[in-house]
Design an enzyme around this catalytic site. Structure first.
Site, PDB file in Angstrom:
ATOM      1  N   VAL A   1       5.418  12.928 -39.257  1.00  0.00           N
ATOM      2  CA  VAL A   1       5.370  12.383 -40.620  1.00  0.00           C
ATOM      3  C   VAL A   1       4.764  13.351 -41.638  1.00  0.00           C
ATOM      4  O   VAL A   1       4.865  13.128 -42.843  1.00  0.00           O
ATOM      5  CB  VAL A   1       4.618  11.023 -40.681  1.00  0.00           C
ATOM      6  CG1 VAL A   1       5.287   9.982 -39.787  1.00  0.00           C
ATOM      7  CG2 VAL A   1       3.145  11.188 -40.320  1.00  0.00           C
TER       8      VAL A   1
ATOM      9  N   SER B   1      -8.721   3.301 -45.107  1.00  0.00           N
ATOM     10  CA  SER B   1      -9.937   3.179 -44.288  1.00  0.00           C
ATOM     11  C   SER B   1     -11.093   2.842 -45.218  1.00  0.00           C
ATOM     12  O   SER B   1     -11.087   3.234 -46.394  1.00  0.00           O
ATOM     13  CB  SER B   1     -10.232   4.512 -43.598  1.00  0.00           C
ATOM     14  OG  SER B   1     -11.536   4.506 -43.056  1.00  0.00           O
TER      15      SER B   1
ATOM     16  N   TYR C   1     -10.768  13.444 -44.604  1.00  0.00           N
ATOM     17  CA  TYR C   1     -10.239  12.107 -44.285  1.00  0.00           C
ATOM     18  C   TYR C   1     -10.499  11.139 -45.438  1.00  0.00           C
ATOM     19  O   TYR C   1      -9.617  10.372 -45.845  1.00  0.00           O
ATOM     20  CB  TYR C   1     -10.927  11.644 -42.999  1.00  0.00           C
ATOM     21  CG  TYR C   1     -10.457  10.331 -42.429  1.00  0.00           C
ATOM     22  CD1 TYR C   1      -9.242  10.234 -41.748  1.00  0.00           C
ATOM     23  CD2 TYR C   1     -11.240   9.185 -42.518  1.00  0.00           C
ATOM     24  CE1 TYR C   1      -8.830   9.027 -41.179  1.00  0.00           C
ATOM     25  CE2 TYR C   1     -10.841   7.983 -41.963  1.00  0.00           C
ATOM     26  CZ  TYR C   1      -9.633   7.901 -41.297  1.00  0.00           C
ATOM     27  OH  TYR C   1      -9.229   6.711 -40.746  1.00  0.00           O
TER      28      TYR C   1
ATOM     29  N   ALA D   1      -8.226  11.884 -48.328  1.00  0.00           N
ATOM     30  CA  ALA D   1      -6.853  11.441 -48.050  1.00  0.00           C
ATOM     31  C   ALA D   1      -6.739   9.922 -48.209  1.00  0.00           C
ATOM     32  O   ALA D   1      -5.776   9.423 -48.803  1.00  0.00           O
ATOM     33  CB  ALA D   1      -6.447  11.851 -46.634  1.00  0.00           C
TER      34      ALA D   1
ATOM     35  N   ILE E   1     -12.450   0.292 -35.661  1.00  0.00           N
ATOM     36  CA  ILE E   1     -11.584  -0.469 -34.764  1.00  0.00           C
ATOM     37  C   ILE E   1     -11.519   0.268 -33.421  1.00  0.00           C
ATOM     38  O   ILE E   1     -11.452   1.505 -33.392  1.00  0.00           O
ATOM     39  CB  ILE E   1     -10.149  -0.571 -35.368  1.00  0.00           C
ATOM     40  CG1 ILE E   1     -10.189  -1.080 -36.832  1.00  0.00           C
ATOM     41  CG2 ILE E   1      -9.238  -1.428 -34.501  1.00  0.00           C
ATOM     42  CD1 ILE E   1     -10.744  -2.468 -37.039  1.00  0.00           C
TER      43      ILE E   1
HETATM   44  P1  NAP Z   1      -4.707   6.519 -32.974  1.00  0.00           P
HETATM   45  O1  NAP Z   1      -5.023   5.536 -31.871  1.00  0.00           O
HETATM   46  O2  NAP Z   1      -5.264   7.885 -32.883  1.00  0.00           O
HETATM   47  O3  NAP Z   1      -3.111   6.572 -33.138  1.00  0.00           O
HETATM   48  C1  NAP Z   1      -2.554   7.356 -34.146  1.00  0.00           C
HETATM   49  C2  NAP Z   1      -1.053   7.186 -34.183  1.00  0.00           C
HETATM   50  O4  NAP Z   1      -0.568   8.019 -35.249  1.00  0.00           O
HETATM   51  C3  NAP Z   1      -0.360   7.654 -32.905  1.00  0.00           C
HETATM   52  O5  NAP Z   1       0.697   6.792 -32.564  1.00  0.00           O
HETATM   53  C4  NAP Z   1       0.163   9.030 -33.279  1.00  0.00           C
HETATM   54  O6  NAP Z   1       1.363   9.406 -32.638  1.00  0.00           O
HETATM   55  C5  NAP Z   1       0.460   8.854 -34.759  1.00  0.00           C
HETATM   56  N1  NAP Z   1       0.486  10.146 -35.447  1.00  0.00           N
HETATM   57  C6  NAP Z   1      -0.520  11.022 -35.653  1.00  0.00           C
HETATM   58  N2  NAP Z   1      -0.073  12.119 -36.292  1.00  0.00           N
HETATM   59  C7  NAP Z   1       1.256  11.919 -36.493  1.00  0.00           C
HETATM   60  C8  NAP Z   1       2.282  12.695 -37.084  1.00  0.00           C
HETATM   61  N3  NAP Z   1       2.052  13.905 -37.626  1.00  0.00           N
HETATM   62  N4  NAP Z   1       3.538  12.195 -37.098  1.00  0.00           N
HETATM   63  C9  NAP Z   1       3.809  10.990 -36.549  1.00  0.00           C
HETATM   64  N5  NAP Z   1       2.879  10.201 -35.986  1.00  0.00           N
HETATM   65  C10 NAP Z   1       1.623  10.674 -35.943  1.00  0.00           C
HETATM   66  O7  NAP Z   1      -5.200   5.973 -34.397  1.00  0.00           O
HETATM   67  P2  NAP Z   1      -5.620   4.494 -34.862  1.00  0.00           P
HETATM   68  O8  NAP Z   1      -7.071   4.347 -34.624  1.00  0.00           O
HETATM   69  O9  NAP Z   1      -4.674   3.503 -34.324  1.00  0.00           O
HETATM   70  O10 NAP Z   1      -5.435   4.645 -36.448  1.00  0.00           O
HETATM   71  C11 NAP Z   1      -4.268   4.216 -37.118  1.00  0.00           C
HETATM   72  C12 NAP Z   1      -4.493   4.310 -38.618  1.00  0.00           C
HETATM   73  O11 NAP Z   1      -5.619   3.500 -38.972  1.00  0.00           O
HETATM   74  C13 NAP Z   1      -4.809   5.719 -39.108  1.00  0.00           C
HETATM   75  O12 NAP Z   1      -4.218   5.924 -40.366  1.00  0.00           O
HETATM   76  C14 NAP Z   1      -6.315   5.700 -39.226  1.00  0.00           C
HETATM   77  O13 NAP Z   1      -6.777   6.635 -40.164  1.00  0.00           O
HETATM   78  C15 NAP Z   1      -6.555   4.274 -39.683  1.00  0.00           C
HETATM   79  N6  NAP Z   1      -7.908   3.801 -39.401  1.00  0.00           N
HETATM   80  C16 NAP Z   1      -8.368   3.685 -38.129  1.00  0.00           C
HETATM   81  C17 NAP Z   1      -9.657   3.238 -37.912  1.00  0.00           C
HETATM   82  C18 NAP Z   1     -10.241   3.054 -36.538  1.00  0.00           C
HETATM   83  O14 NAP Z   1     -11.428   2.701 -36.443  1.00  0.00           O
HETATM   84  N7  NAP Z   1      -9.498   3.259 -35.479  1.00  0.00           N
HETATM   85  C19 NAP Z   1     -10.482   2.913 -39.008  1.00  0.00           C
HETATM   86  C20 NAP Z   1      -9.966   3.057 -40.293  1.00  0.00           C
HETATM   87  C21 NAP Z   1      -8.679   3.495 -40.473  1.00  0.00           C
HETATM   88  P3  NAP Z   1       1.454   9.714 -31.047  1.00  0.00           P
HETATM   89  O15 NAP Z   1       1.266   8.378 -30.369  1.00  0.00           O
HETATM   90  O16 NAP Z   1       2.831  10.241 -30.878  1.00  0.00           O
HETATM   91  O17 NAP Z   1       0.378  10.683 -30.755  1.00  0.00           O
END
Ligand code: NAP
Length: 248
Positions: free
Chosen positions: A65, A143, A156, A159, A189
């Protein structure tokens, strides 16, 4: 209340794991056809397979992406195959943490490209067909760090704050065409992204969360499911923190 979706098609980025996977599975279980996008082909395929195994409709597409051309090509292919993508969930994201004095250009740029520019690429490609049909939902996953800031996460935070401003602008740009755009800002999360935090940092974070626990990916998915539904039609340009009370 029963949420309704009228046979819509949704694109969820970062659907392979974590929050995106929960969003894709929740929408799939609600009868939405889901296009699961992630960087890794196996990851998005396993999400699509899980939705189909549960009786839903899904397809997988591996797309980086952060790559403008790759997104444009993928979006064209989706429009050819499905007509309009009715619901767009920009969820893919990464962290590359470090203090600002040591942060490399590459770490700054990668985080901006993946978490912010990606949303611009998808919205540019997919919002116009939504506008033409006078119905669309754009949901961008930011976030609480975009609201609060965080030492060691300047890239971060920039962004995610940028994603919020971007979302409010497109909400204004597309409102007349009944396309809404909203922001979901998760707190902490339990996913692979937060699994790397050590015990000391986790304890310090918990002290800032009134509900005294990390959230589950489904907590975010439930909010997204509402914003993607017919019932959210009068909500646009808003930020919803889902964070156990961290920001209030
Ligand atoms: P995660 O478990 O690390 O999963 C990230 C997902 O994004 C994966 O499926 C990964 O693909 C995909 N991704 C990363 N880079 C990409 C790229 N260049 N092109 C296409 N796909 C890509 O993250 P998460 O914790 O679920 O977070 C999801 C969203 O929530 C993010 O935007 C994060 O900033 C936001 N968020 C998370 C938290 C938290 O506490 N976890 C808090 C606030 C916000 P692959 O599976 O192929 O590697």
């Amino acid at each position: 209340m029963q949420l309704s979706y009228n046979n819509r098609t949704a694109l969820v980025t970062g659907a392979g794991r974590g929050i995106g996977r929960a969003i894709a599975e929740t929408l799939g279980a609600a009868g939405v056809r889901v296009i699961c996008v992630s960087k890794n082909a196996e990851s998005c395929q396993s999400a699509a397979d899980a939705i189909v195994a549960a009786g839903g409709q899904a397809t997988a597409m591996a797309v980086d992406v952060s790559d403008s051309q790759a997104v444009a090509t993928a979006a064209d292919a989706m429009i050819k195959e499905f007509g309009t993508v009715d619901i767009l969930v920009n969820n893919a994201g990464i962290t590359r943490d470090g203090l600002i004095m040591r942060m490399k250009d590459e770490e700054w740029n990668m985080v901006l490209q993946t978490n912010l520019n990606s949303a611009f690429y998808w919205v540019r490609a997919l919002a116009q067909p939504m506008a033409r049909q006078r119905w669309g939902r754009i949901i961008n996953i930011a976030s609480v760090i975009g609201l609060m800031g965080n030492a060691g996460q300047a890239n971060y935070s920039a962004a995610k704050a940028g994603l919020m401003g971007f979302t409010r602008s497109i909400a204004r740009e597309y409102a007349k065409r009944s396309v809404t755009a909203n922001i979901v800002a998760p707190g902490f999360i339990q996913t692979d992204m937060t699994a790397v935090l050590d015990e000391k940092i986790t304890a310090a974070i918990l002290q800032q969360i009134p509900l005294n626990r990390f959230g589950q990916a489904t907590d975010i998915a439930n909010m997204v499911a509402y914003l993607a539904s017919e019932q959210s039609a009068y909500i646009t340009g808003q930020t919803f923190t889902v964070d156990g009370g961290m920001v209030m």
